[in-house]
Design a protein around this motif. Structure first.
Motif, PDB file in Angstrom:
ATOM      1  N   LEU A  12       0.825  -1.217   0.000  1.00  0.00           N
ATOM      2  CA  LEU A  12       0.000   0.000   0.000  1.00  0.00           C
ATOM      3  C   LEU A  12       0.855   1.261   0.000  1.00  0.00           C
ATOM      4  CD1 LEU A  12      -2.953  -0.630   2.465  1.00  0.00           C
ATOM      5  CD2 LEU A  12      -3.065  -0.104   0.034  1.00  0.00           C
ATOM      6  N   SER A  13       1.870   1.285   0.840  1.00  0.00           N
ATOM      7  CA  SER A  13       2.617   2.538   0.992  1.00  0.00           C
ATOM      8  C   SER A  13       3.895   2.521   0.175  1.00  0.00           C
ATOM      9  CB  SER A  13       2.915   2.794   2.469  1.00  0.00           C
ATOM     10  OG  SER A  13       3.574   1.691   3.014  1.00  0.00           O
ATOM     11  N   LEU A  14       3.978   1.581  -0.737  1.00  0.00           N
ATOM     12  CA  LEU A  14       5.178   1.468  -1.559  1.00  0.00           C
ATOM     13  C   LEU A  14       5.510   2.775  -2.280  1.00  0.00           C
ATOM     14  CD1 LEU A  14       7.300  -0.421  -2.820  1.00  0.00           C
ATOM     15  CD2 LEU A  14       5.707  -0.788  -4.678  1.00  0.00           C
ATOM     16  N   ILE A  15       4.499   3.342  -2.946  1.00  0.00           N
ATOM     17  CA  ILE A  15       4.776   4.521  -3.777  1.00  0.00           C
ATOM     18  C   ILE A  15       5.168   5.730  -2.933  1.00  0.00           C
ATOM     19  CG2 ILE A  15       3.748   6.148  -5.417  1.00  0.00           C
ATOM     20  CD1 ILE A  15       2.352   3.695  -6.658  1.00  0.00           C
ATOM     21  N   PRO A  16       4.374   6.092  -1.890  1.00  0.00           N
ATOM     22  CA  PRO A  16       4.834   7.241  -1.092  1.00  0.00           C
ATOM     23  C   PRO A  16       6.210   7.019  -0.455  1.00  0.00           C
ATOM     24  CG  PRO A  16       2.793   6.306  -0.200  1.00  0.00           C
ATOM     25  CD  PRO A  16       3.018   5.685  -1.533  1.00  0.00           C
ATOM     26  N   ILE A  17       6.478   5.820   0.028  1.00  0.00           N
ATOM     27  CA  ILE A  17       7.786   5.606   0.672  1.00  0.00           C
ATOM     28  C   ILE A  17       8.895   5.672  -0.371  1.00  0.00           C
ATOM     29  CG2 ILE A  17       9.228   3.934   1.886  1.00  0.00           C
ATOM     30  CD1 ILE A  17       6.821   3.131   3.483  1.00  0.00           C
ATOM     31  N   PHE A  18       8.628   5.083  -1.523  1.00  0.00           N
ATOM     32  CA  PHE A  18       9.622   5.148  -2.587  1.00  0.00           C
ATOM     33  C   PHE A  18       9.921   6.603  -2.941  1.00  0.00           C
ATOM     34  CE2 PHE A  18      10.763   5.277  -7.101  1.00  0.00           C
ATOM     35  CZ  PHE A  18      11.874   4.448  -7.087  1.00  0.00           C
ATOM     36  N   LEU A  19       8.861   7.410  -3.067  1.00  0.00           N
ATOM     37  CA  LEU A  19       9.063   8.824  -3.415  1.00  0.00           C
ATOM     38  C   LEU A  19       9.785   9.573  -2.299  1.00  0.00           C
ATOM     39  CD1 LEU A  19       5.729   9.664  -5.248  1.00  0.00           C
ATOM     40  CD2 LEU A  19       8.005   9.476  -6.231  1.00  0.00           C
ATOM     41  N   LEU A  20       9.428   9.275  -1.051  1.00  0.00           N
ATOM     42  CA  LEU A  20      10.121   9.919   0.079  1.00  0.00           C
ATOM     43  C   LEU A  20      11.614   9.629   0.016  1.00  0.00           C
ATOM     44  CD1 LEU A  20       7.898   9.345   3.243  1.00  0.00           C
ATOM     45  CD2 LEU A  20       8.594  11.516   2.260  1.00  0.00           C
ATOM     46  N   ALA A  21      11.936   8.360  -0.213  1.00  0.00           N
ATOM     47  CA  ALA A  21      13.339   7.952  -0.218  1.00  0.00           C
ATOM     48  C   ALA A  21      14.067   8.558  -1.414  1.00  0.00           C
ATOM     49  CB  ALA A  21      13.433   6.430  -0.249  1.00  0.00           C
ATOM     50  N   LEU A  22      13.398   8.515  -2.570  1.00  0.00           N
ATOM     51  CA  LEU A  22      14.028   9.021  -3.791  1.00  0.00           C
ATOM     52  C   LEU A  22      14.281  10.521  -3.689  1.00  0.00           C
ATOM     53  CD1 LEU A  22      14.849   8.131  -6.696  1.00  0.00           C
ATOM     54  CD2 LEU A  22      12.618   8.962  -7.432  1.00  0.00           C
ATOM     55  N   THR A  23      13.241  11.275  -3.254  1.00  0.00           N
ATOM     56  CA  THR A  23      13.401  12.727  -3.180  1.00  0.00           C
ATOM     57  C   THR A  23      14.388  13.092  -2.075  1.00  0.00           C
ATOM     58  OG1 THR A  23      11.435  12.774  -1.777  1.00  0.00           O
ATOM     59  CG2 THR A  23      11.128  13.289  -4.095  1.00  0.00           C
ATOM     60  N   GLY A  24      14.350  12.350  -0.976  1.00  0.00           N
ATOM     61  CA  GLY A  24      15.298  12.603   0.109  1.00  0.00           C
ATOM     62  C   GLY A  24      16.723  12.413  -0.377  1.00  0.00           C
ATOM     63  N   THR A  25      16.925  11.351  -1.135  1.00  0.00           N
ATOM     64  CA  THR A  25      18.255  11.089  -1.671  1.00  0.00           C
ATOM     65  C   THR A  25      18.660  12.191  -2.636  1.00  0.00           C
ATOM     66  OG1 THR A  25      17.730   8.741  -1.533  1.00  0.00           O
ATOM     67  CG2 THR A  25      19.653   9.348  -2.835  1.00  0.00           C
ATOM     68  N   TYR A  26      17.722  12.555  -3.489  1.00  0.00           N
ATOM     69  CA  TYR A  26      18.017  13.596  -4.482  1.00  0.00           C
ATOM     70  C   TYR A  26      18.394  14.911  -3.806  1.00  0.00           C
ATOM     71  CZ  TYR A  26      17.614  16.654  -8.503  1.00  0.00           C
ATOM     72  OH  TYR A  26      17.889  17.560  -9.483  1.00  0.00           O
ATOM     73  N   LEU A  27      17.613  15.281  -2.794  1.00  0.00           N
ATOM     74  CA  LEU A  27      17.879  16.558  -2.113  1.00  0.00           C
ATOM     75  C   LEU A  27      19.239  16.522  -1.421  1.00  0.00           C
ATOM     76  CD1 LEU A  27      14.323  17.312  -0.701  1.00  0.00           C
ATOM     77  CD2 LEU A  27      15.530  18.557  -2.497  1.00  0.00           C
ATOM     78  N   SER A  28      19.606  15.354  -0.884  1.00  0.00           N
ATOM     79  CA  SER A  28      20.917  15.246  -0.251  1.00  0.00           C
ATOM     80  C   SER A  28      22.021  15.397  -1.282  1.00  0.00           C
ATOM     81  CB  SER A  28      21.061  13.907   0.461  1.00  0.00           C
ATOM     82  OG  SER A  28      20.174  13.851   1.534  1.00  0.00           O
ATOM     83  N   LEU A  29      21.832  14.736  -2.417  1.00  0.00           N
ATOM     84  CA  LEU A  29      22.840  14.839  -3.471  1.00  0.00           C
ATOM     85  C   LEU A  29      22.980  16.296  -3.932  1.00  0.00           C
ATOM     86  CD1 LEU A  29      22.105  11.670  -5.639  1.00  0.00           C
ATOM     87  CD2 LEU A  29      24.008  12.063  -4.078  1.00  0.00           C
TER      88      LEU A  29
END
Lengths: 165, 731
Positions: free
Chosen positions: B180-197
């Motif tokens: 169920l929460s795959l997409i929001p968690i994936f987006l959280l992780a992806l955007t978090g990683t992107y912002l860190s980079l």
């Protein structure tokens, strides 16, 4: 009895006469200047900048404006932070947002008119998280000419301009 | 325990990041309420979407000459900065349509600032940001490995959203919520990683708005700001900020920050003085912030809060699953070389280990030398007398990861002595390939010279304690050990709740052949042909099981008389009218298939018993074929008349008899080989083949069927076994 009455009257009169002069002494005439800070295109977080009034001896006299809201970072503005720690003043009314690379900020500075053309200057001190700290990014002599010119900065500030408000 | 690379990564990543992940999730849940709280303020203009810069900028500038900057935040609140009439600094929210002042922005909440700093940098500045960025990247990998695990579990990408089989609370909700929460968690992780980079400048987000060429600035022809093209064509919703000219001088200009570009605009002529389009990385950064914080949409913010909360649940349930899985591990007291009893386990998620562990403990308590290992660790067992294989099936009928090497190891390590084996398959009928790998293991073992089946393969549906207890009790009887399974594995008690009266018993014509016994149930017991009758002739733990044929409303058994046989001598000693006590054990896996149109029944010896009951029922539109093996005509004569009758009425489509000691000396498998076209047709048309009789016959027939299936049908026999098209009840 009579004497004490007269005494009281004198005292009252003295109060009435003296109080306005005291109040006037507290509120010295000031001038307001719009101050525009244009930043260079540096990379990184928003810069914290503090604008201070520096007396003829080169010491901090008064904080005029702080660009940067978070106290956590104030210690990165090292020299000013020492002054502020020694003589803490309430700066909440003269605090605004930090400025990022390429941006500009326009704020109003209130300067005692008597300080102008009397050997004082305005110091722009700047710091960016995990980058270099500039104690004198820019120092503008507080003279009529200084306030009319466009002054170039040495750090994150590209230039500063003033206009009487 | 060997586990797949994906599961291993999933676990390793989770272990290495769970502390920071917990912190980031807790703070994340709190921070999700920041945009929600902000959006409650009534600072957004209803007209916002309809307004253009030409409607707003000239009007505000004439209303508030001290205005220096207009900025629009993620809530679409318009904030105006400048000086008021008294020359004081002014920072207010303004209605862009009317110019009315709406309120002053509150000082940023110290609480949220504090939580934000913790969430971003753990109060450790650059170091903290690095670790949070790393955690975010690990979360991304956890999400990816988790997705792969769900795909494996659900047997294919297309089945991703199909039902999940429930094993236990932690496992079930870990998977259900994960999906169920795959997409929001994936987006959280992806955007978090992107912002860190981007924060560490590993992604270049720099752009420069070119300086204005002051020599080229035109101070005419002057136009009204309301008629500037750029103002007329730019909706307010496209704007991030507008810097107003510092003075009336033509050398001072407007600076517009749009969503996709920035530009300087001549304040007299409306001409664009310079312009820059943001690099894609800047636009992506904006999107990342929007998606990561939910600042533009309160619903998304709520979803993010739920997803962050979910991460906390994953941490809990993930560790619960791991601990449970680890608890099934066995520490061996004896070596593989010295042990007589070998328990081989194939398990993907560890639940099968708990059953193996139970048997292991029991045997150990009885002073047996037991060795337990994974199927992949199959080796030489020089002193082994018994092998028990307990295995689950993973994905689309595949072996679990710790059993994937078994076939190769088995071929490479022939055993030096005869070993009795028994295979227990664990699975769920919720999956189409029920216990397929267990059938494969059973078929593989049956082909080894050194391997003799002790009891036939048993399958356990959904970890049923009853079914496991049944296997354990049958196996223990044959292996000559006692297993006293604890109540949570729920072995049936040795009770005899059912009473029967003997109504018929045939007399042996040939010594030591089979006889037929009919029992009338003394109550309305519910049973069907294929069920088992359990009796305890010695009034002790010794149990004897007989296959039931339901003939004319009574229980009909076929029993071979063994000299000294506990059960057969007891039953042969009964007279018509005697009462006996026993228990009917349901054996649903060997009931007559309801849906199949064609059913082939194959037996040898007394294995004919359940089939006699099945053909006693009306055939309807079904075709039923019976293949029977007997020693000679005399052994068959006991059943001949009833079979002839069913042939005559058409209840039975065909019947073939193989005699092993007479005539052409055939076995039942030879008849099947002759009729292979029929067999193939039946399997192809979803028909069912039922086997009942000796394990040797079963072994021969399954081998024959395996050949037919692989060469003609292109599938292994285990496919048909696991899909319920080959049913077996042998002993």
């Amino acid at each position: 009895m009579k004497a004490s009455l007269i005494k009281t009257a004198w005292l009252l009169l003295a109060f009435i006469l003296v109080t306005p002069t005291v109040m006037q002494a507290q509120k010295a005439p000031t001038s307001k200047y719009k101050c525009m800070i244009q930043m260079t295109n540096y990379l990184g977080e928003g810069a914290y900048i503090v604008i201070s009034l520096i007396n003829p001896k080169g010491a901090y006299e008064k904080t005029l404006y702080v660009l940067g809201p978070d106290k956590e970072w104030y210690n990165s503005l090292k020299e000013w932070h020492k002054f502020q720690a020694k003589k803490p003043t309430n700066i909440s009314a003269i605090t605004g947002a930090s400025v990022t690379g390429g941006d500009r900020a326009v704020n109003v500075l209130e300067i005692e008119s008597s300080k102008i053309n009397s050997g004082y200057s305005l110091r722009f001190e700047s710091a960016v998280e995990d980058k270099k700290y500039h104690m004198k990014d820019l120092e503008v002599p507080l003279t009529t000419e200084g306030l009319a010119a466009k002054s170039e900065g040495a750090g994150y500030i590209r230039y500063v301009r003033f206009s009487p408000n | 325990m060997t586990i797949s690379i994906w599961r291993y990564s999933h676990l390793a990543l989770a272990v290495s990041s769970f502390i920071l992940l917990t912190l980031a999730s807790v703070t994340g849940v709190i921070l999700a309420f920041k945009p929600i709280q902000e959006k409650i303020n009534p600072y957004r203009s209803d007209q916002f979407e309809a307004l253009y810069l030409s409607d707003v900028i000239p009007q505000l500038r004439s209303q508030y000459p001290g205005i220096t900057k207009l900025s629009i935040d993620a809530n679409q609140f318009v904030q105006m900065k400048g000086t008021d009439q008294e020359g004081e600094n002014m920072l207010v929210f303004v209605d862009p349509k009317t110019g009315n002042l709406l309120g002053k922005p509150e000082a940023p909440s110290e609480f949220f600032e504090w939580v934000t700093a913790l969430h971003r940098s753990l109060f450790l500045h650059e170091t903290g940001r690095f670790f949070i960025g790393l955690t975010s990247f690990l979360l991304l990998l956890i999400t990816i490995s988790g997705t792969v695990l769900i795909i494996q579990r659900q047997r294919g990408v297309r089945r991703f959203l199909t039902r999940i089989v429930r094993e236990n609370f932690a496992q079930y909700y870990h998977v259900v919520l994960g999906r169920l929460s795959l997409i929001p968690i994936f987006l959280l992780a992806l955007t978090g990683t992107y912002l860190s980079l981007a924060r560490f400048e590993l992604i270049d987000t720099a752009y420069i708005l070119p300086d204005v060429d002051y020599d080229a600035i035109q101070d005419g022809p002057p136009r009204d700001a309301t008629s500037f093209d750029i103002f007329k064509n730019t909706p307010l919703s496209e704007i991030q900020s507008v810097d107003f000219p510092f003075s009336e001088d033509v050398e001072d200009y407007y600076t517009l920050q749009l969503k996709d570009r920035a530009l300087h605009v001549n304040q007299v002529t409306g001409e664009i003085l310079s312009e820059v389009k943001y690099p894609v990385s800047v636009v992506l950064t904006e999107w990342s912030v929007d998606l990561h914080t939910g600042r533009t949409n309160a619903f998304w913010a709520i979803l993010l809060a739920l997803a962050s909360g979910n991460i906390l649940f994953f941490i809990y349930s993930g560790f619960a699953i791991t601990l449970k899985r680890r608890s099934g591990r066995i520490k061996n007291n004896f070596t593989a070389e010295e042990s007589n009893f070998i328990i081989l386990t194939g398990s993907e998620n560890g639940s099968t280990f708990r059953f193996a562990q139970e048997i292991y403990k029991q045997l150990l308590q009885q002073g047996k030398k037991v060795y337990a290992c994974e199927l992949n660790d199959f080796q030489e067992f020089p002193k082994a007398t018994h092998i028990i294989v307990m295995t689950a099936t993973y994905g689309l009928g595949n072996p679990p990861t710790n059993a994937a090497q078994f076939a190769i190891k088995l071929a490479a390590r022939p055993q030096v002595r005869q070993i009795h084996y028994s295979v227990v398959g664990f699975g769920s009928h919720a999956y189409p390939d029920f216990c397929k790998f267990a059938f494969e293991v059973d078929n593989l073992l049956s082909r080894q010279d050194w391997a003799t089946p002790l009891v036939e393969i048993h399958t356990i549906n959904d970890k049923s304690p009853q079914e496991f207890g049944q296997w354990a009790s049958v196996w223990a009887q044959h292996a000559g050990v006692t297993l006293d399974l604890s109540t949570d594995l729920g072995q049936d008690q040795h009770t005899c709740p059912h009473n029967f009266t003997v109504t018929e018993k045939t007399v042996l014509t040939v010594p030591l052949d089979a006889f037929r016994l009919r029992l009338r149930p003394e109550g309305p017991y519910s049973y069907a042909s294929g069920d088992l009758l359990a009796i305890y002739p010695g009034n002790d733990h010794r149990e004897r099981l007989y296959s039931i044929g339901k003939v004319a409303g009574e229980i009909q058994l076929s029993i071979k008389l063994h000299p000294g046989g506990l059960g057969s001598e007891y039953l042969y000693g009964l007279q018509v009218g005697d009462r006996i006590h026993g228990r009917i054990d349901a054996n649903p896996h060997f009931h007559f298939p309801e849906k199949a149109r064609q059913v082939v029944m194959v037996s040898n010896g007394t294995g004919i018993a359940p089939f006699l009951g099945m053909i006693d029922e009306e055939a309807g539109d079904r075709e039923r074929y019976l293949y029977c093996g007997f020693r000679d005509q005399a052994s068959f004569s006991l059943y001949e008349s009833s079979i002839r009758e069913h042939l005559n009425t058409g209840n039975l489509a065909s019947f073939r008899l193989a005699r092993s000691r007479e005539g052409s000396r055939q076995y039942v498998k030879d008849l099947l080989a002759q009729d292979q076209e029929l067999i193939v047709e039946v399997l192809k048309n979803n028909g069912v083949i039922m086997l009942c009789g000796s394990l040797a016959m079963q072994q021969d027939v399954v081998e024959l069927l395996d050949g037919l299936c692989t060469t003609i049908l292109g599938k292994t026999v285990s496919y048909y076994q696991s899909h319920g098209q080959i049913l077996m009840d042998c002993y």
